[in-house]
Design an enzyme around this catalytic site. Sequence first.
Site, mmCIF file in Angstrom:
data_model
loop_
_atom_site.group_PDB
_atom_site.id
_atom_site.type_symbol
_atom_site.label_atom_id
_atom_site.label_comp_id
_atom_site.label_asym_id
_atom_site.label_seq_id
_atom_site.Cartn_x
_atom_site.Cartn_y
_atom_site.Cartn_z
ATOM 1 N N GLU A 1 -65.624 -5.661 43.592
ATOM 2 C CA GLU A 1 -64.285 -5.556 42.995
ATOM 3 C C GLU A 1 -63.247 -5.198 44.056
ATOM 4 O OE1 GLU A 1 -62.006 -3.327 39.260
ATOM 5 O OE2 GLU A 1 -63.972 -2.607 39.907
ATOM 6 N N ASP B 1 -74.372 -27.252 23.119
ATOM 7 C CA ASP B 1 -73.623 -26.292 22.303
ATOM 8 C C ASP B 1 -73.974 -26.485 20.831
ATOM 9 O OD1 ASP B 1 -71.878 -24.258 21.665
ATOM 10 O OD2 ASP B 1 -70.072 -25.485 21.818
ATOM 11 N N HIS C 1 -75.051 1.688 23.347
ATOM 12 C CA HIS C 1 -73.813 1.289 24.023
ATOM 13 C C HIS C 1 -72.776 0.795 23.012
ATOM 14 C CE1 HIS C 1 -74.278 1.650 28.361
ATOM 15 N NE2 HIS C 1 -75.532 1.218 28.273
ATOM 16 N N VAL D 1 -57.528 -26.688 20.988
ATOM 17 C CA VAL D 1 -56.836 -26.705 19.701
ATOM 18 C C VAL D 1 -56.980 -28.109 19.131
ATOM 19 C CG1 VAL D 1 -55.219 -24.874 20.268
ATOM 20 C CG2 VAL D 1 -54.606 -27.238 20.765
ATOM 21 N N VAL D 2 -57.051 -28.194 17.823
ATOM 22 C CA VAL D 2 -57.284 -29.465 17.143
ATOM 23 C C VAL D 2 -56.202 -29.669 16.096
ATOM 24 C CG1 VAL D 2 -58.917 -30.749 15.707
ATOM 25 C CG2 VAL D 2 -59.775 -29.270 17.523
#
Length: 547
Positions: free
Chosen positions: A183, A464, A117, A362-363
């Site tokens: 869908e 995480d 794929h 964002v940092v």
Amino acid sequence: MKKTFILGIEGTAWNLSAAIVTETEIIAEVTETYKPEKGGIHPREAAQHHAKYAAGVIKKLLAEAKQNGIEPSDLDGIAFSQGPGLGPCLRTVATAARMLGLSLGIPLIGVNHCIAHIEIGIWKTPAKDPVVLYVSGANSQVISYMEGRYRVFGETLDIGLGNALDKFARGAGLPHPGGPKIEAYAKEAKRYIPLPYVIKGMDLSFSGLSTAASEALRKASLEDVCYSYQETAFAMVVEVAERALAHTGKKEVLLAGGVGANTRLREMLNEMCEARGAKFYVPEKRFMGDNGTMIAYTGLLMYKSGNTISLEDSRVNPSFRTDDVKVTWIKEEEMKKVPEISPETFFRMPPGEILDNGAEAVVYLQEGPEGKRALVKERVPKAYRHKEIDERIRRERNRTEARLMSEARRAGVPTPIIYDVEEFKLKMQFIEGVPIKYLITPPLSEKVGELVGKLHSSGIVHGDLTTSNLLLAGERLYLIDFGLAYFDKSLEARGVDVHVLFQTFESTHRNYEALVKAFEKGYASTFIDSEDVLRRVEEIKKRARYA
């Protein structure tokens, strides 16, 4: 230069498909699809279907090739889908490939279905070195190439997205295949219904989402539930693709697999890529589902790099992992590598300028207490997500990070000090450190194990654990990014936490086996139940994804 002709046969599940390709063109392709009278796929019936039509499909393919001037004697090899897939179907196709190879006296090429794929997508788009979001019936993975293999950064921990959609559709009384029906109904929806959004690092879970969606049908319209299911599930897979982009620093995303035919999923991925300055690629729909061309073309790449197999080695593998395959056909120098960097050369940005544009936020820097620099982490809106989903998870993760970062520090895990908390923004201590993804070593991995052991001893699961979320400042290691953290003392939760980190080691770092061993040593030194958790990690790793 003489052309290479490879015949490929696909038959992992629904589709029996065969094709002949060269380096530059598709000579012919013939497909026969198994269509059950009702319900989902029945492996034995699908295999019987493939056995019934295999000879006819190949005969028709060879006839079409002959019309284009290609004789069976011109073929150089026979490629077949060796796995992953449904065992009865795989065995039927492998038998056909063996018979054809023996009759023509040409070699066999065993192809990994998932990699096929990917390769058809790269062949049919301008993509060169992408992060791949592969979503099909049984598989949901985020993949990218590194040092001789396609590495899995994240994947489903239970059921593939396509199968999850089909399962929900069957429960709702919708005919197979369920994805296109969902869908269509989603386009008629009037409102969004909150549903579970489950991400664990770069891993995903869809079973709880499917259950909640089925229960929601008792009170909400089918249209609204289909819309909500689709928006939630697709936001999850797009987020993990963005996380992989942020972690690897790559600039391309390739969508692969049958679920990728969904227009809304494509829209969401395109929005995410535009926001990050990345390029988004998706092949024609005919190449998204299972097809013989992808097996033939991947077989051609393998054949030209000397990767053929004997009859004795042609046994099928229903659990064939993407990262089990040695990729011998890619030139290493063309691929992006994680750069080496030292603390002395790590960037130092002035106040106000964006320091990092991660998947979460964002940092940037601001003035903090006593004139010191402070770091501001702002969870900005994601245009690809439904507004209700977006605001809910940004708010929840911001609160969670502030609370559990402080709890972790009290447990002896170094984390930045929180100065101020707003609805979608945190102001915290600026740690002048380097993400350890740039400089990880076994001794450093042992220190990581010690920190995670302390964290788990306190009942906190990070959620995480990647080498992007650990900073080295001098001799001290800091754990950051607690947005997905939660309290949980179960073996499963702790096992998934460590599994996410081990996946990062394997997908991103060259010496991952040494890193894992060192981590285990450090983990055992600070966490009394480490052996039980590490056994659970092995169980999680071995769970079949093709279900």
